[in-house]
Design a protein around this motif. Structure first.
Motif, PDB file in Angstrom:
ATOM      1  N   GLY A  64      -0.304  -1.559   1.587  1.00  0.00           N
ATOM      2  CA  GLY A  64       0.635  -0.693   2.304  1.00  0.00           C
ATOM      3  C   GLY A  64      -0.038   0.082   3.418  1.00  0.00           C
ATOM      4  N   LEU A  65      -1.233   0.613   3.146  1.00  0.00           N
ATOM      5  CA  LEU A  65      -1.976   1.335   4.181  1.00  0.00           C
ATOM      6  C   LEU A  65      -2.378   0.405   5.326  1.00  0.00           C
ATOM      7  N   ALA A  66      -2.809  -0.803   4.990  1.00  0.00           N
ATOM      8  CA  ALA A  66      -3.177  -1.770   6.027  1.00  0.00           C
ATOM      9  C   ALA A  66      -1.961  -2.138   6.881  1.00  0.00           C
ATOM     10  N   ALA A  67      -0.824  -2.348   6.233  1.00  0.00           N
ATOM     11  CA  ALA A  67       0.400  -2.680   6.969  1.00  0.00           C
ATOM     12  C   ALA A  67       0.827  -1.518   7.856  1.00  0.00           C
ATOM     13  N   ALA A  68       0.760  -0.298   7.334  1.00  0.00           N
ATOM     14  CA  ALA A  68       1.146   0.884   8.112  1.00  0.00           C
ATOM     15  C   ALA A  68       0.218   1.082   9.308  1.00  0.00           C
ATOM     16  N   ALA A  69      -1.028   0.707   9.154  1.00  0.00           N
ATOM     17  CA  ALA A  69      -1.987   0.864  10.251  1.00  0.00           C
ATOM     18  C   ALA A  69      -1.811  -0.195  11.332  1.00  0.00           C
ATOM     19  N   SER A  70      -1.374  -1.401  10.963  1.00  0.00           N
ATOM     20  CA  SER A  70      -1.366  -2.498  11.934  1.00  0.00           C
ATOM     21  C   SER A  70       0.016  -2.908  12.445  1.00  0.00           C
ATOM     22  N   PHE A  71       0.978  -3.089  11.568  1.00  0.00           N
ATOM     23  CA  PHE A  71       2.275  -3.629  11.989  1.00  0.00           C
ATOM     24  C   PHE A  71       3.010  -2.791  13.035  1.00  0.00           C
ATOM     25  N   PRO A  72       3.128  -1.479  12.895  1.00  0.00           N
ATOM     26  CA  PRO A  72       3.898  -0.714  13.885  1.00  0.00           C
ATOM     27  C   PRO A  72       3.386  -0.868  15.323  1.00  0.00           C
ATOM     28  N   ALA A  73       2.078  -0.883  15.520  1.00  0.00           N
ATOM     29  CA  ALA A  73       1.540  -1.066  16.877  1.00  0.00           C
ATOM     30  C   ALA A  73       1.887  -2.449  17.412  1.00  0.00           C
ATOM     31  N   TRP A  74       1.847  -3.447  16.544  1.00  0.00           N
ATOM     32  CA  TRP A  74       2.188  -4.817  16.922  1.00  0.00           C
ATOM     33  C   TRP A  74       3.663  -4.889  17.307  1.00  0.00           C
ATOM     34  N   TRP A  75       4.524  -4.305  16.475  1.00  0.00           N
ATOM     35  CA  TRP A  75       5.966  -4.316  16.765  1.00  0.00           C
ATOM     36  C   TRP A  75       6.257  -3.623  18.087  1.00  0.00           C
ATOM     37  N   PHE A  76       5.555  -2.520  18.335  1.00  0.00           N
ATOM     38  CA  PHE A  76       5.776  -1.783  19.583  1.00  0.00           C
ATOM     39  C   PHE A  76       5.509  -2.672  20.799  1.00  0.00           C
ATOM     40  N   ARG A  77       4.474  -3.505  20.721  1.00  0.00           N
ATOM     41  CA  ARG A  77       4.149  -4.394  21.839  1.00  0.00           C
ATOM     42  C   ARG A  77       5.219  -5.459  22.053  1.00  0.00           C
ATOM     43  N   VAL A  78       5.964  -5.814  21.026  1.00  0.00           N
ATOM     44  CA  VAL A  78       6.939  -6.901  21.098  1.00  0.00           C
ATOM     45  C   VAL A  78       8.357  -6.420  21.418  1.00  0.00           C
ATOM     46  N   HIS A  79       8.788  -5.321  20.819  1.00  0.00           N
ATOM     47  CA  HIS A  79      10.168  -4.852  20.967  1.00  0.00           C
ATOM     48  C   HIS A  79      10.453  -4.422  22.405  1.00  0.00           C
ATOM     49  N   ARG A  80      11.566  -4.917  22.931  1.00  0.00           N
ATOM     50  CA  ARG A  80      11.997  -4.594  24.285  1.00  0.00           C
ATOM     51  C   ARG A  80      13.521  -4.480  24.310  1.00  0.00           C
ATOM     52  N   TRP A  81      14.022  -3.761  25.313  1.00  0.00           N
ATOM     53  CA  TRP A  81      15.463  -3.620  25.492  1.00  0.00           C
ATOM     54  C   TRP A  81      15.764  -3.388  26.967  1.00  0.00           C
TER      55      TRP A  81
END
Length: 166
Positions: A64-81
């Protein structure tokens, strides 16, 4: 859709507010904390099962800590609107990316949602509902003031856009 008035799939231009990374991290940490606490309490209460329960709790905590550290930054780079006079464009996902377009003529409602965590981060989600079987388009992680202006803008544009009979 084809022809002159067609809306085509293209990459949207706008990023989310940077605070969304913290919001997503807190969501991950809360989602991780619940099973870790349950497993730890059970491990404390059930002596024969203590070693495996505490081991599983530790593994879940680390993942969970590893996911919290890595996934949000990755998602931020991908999500667009993006919103144009013709459509709302959204791209979400990381491994499984989803690109969606809602032509203005198909929009039925526009809502702004702010849960307790979003409020703490001064963020909001704009929900664009259409008649699509795929469901509403959500633009999460917007500054709450921008989300309010965007909802107003979408409402004005959709009111001025004739409905699509197709």
């Amino acid at each position: 859709m084809t022809g002159e008035g067609a809306v085509r799939l293209r990459p949207p231009n706008n990023t989310l507010d940077e605070r969304v990374v913290g919001w997503w991290r807190v969501q991950w940490l809360l989602a991780t904390a619940v099973p870790v606490v349950v497993l730890a309490v059970l491990g404390a209460l059930i002596a024969p099962a203590r070693p495996p329960l505490l081991t599983v709790a530790a593994v879940v905590a680390v993942l969970g800590l590893a996911a919290a550290a890595s996934f949000p930054a990755w998602w931020f780079r991908v999500h667009r609107w993006e919103v144009t006079d013709e459509a709302v464009y959204v791209r979400t996902g990381a491994l499984w990316q989803e690109w969606r377009i809602a032509p203005m003529s198909r929009i039925q409602t526009v809502d702004t949602v702010r849960g307790p965590l979003e409020q703490a981060f001064r963020l909001a989600t704009v929900v664009v509902t259409t008649a699509s079987s795929k469901g509403a388009i959500k633009i999460e992680g917007l500054d709450h003031e921008l989300a309010s202006r965007l909802a107003e803008q979408l409402t004005r544009i959709t009111q001025a856009t004739p409905g699509d009979a197709t």
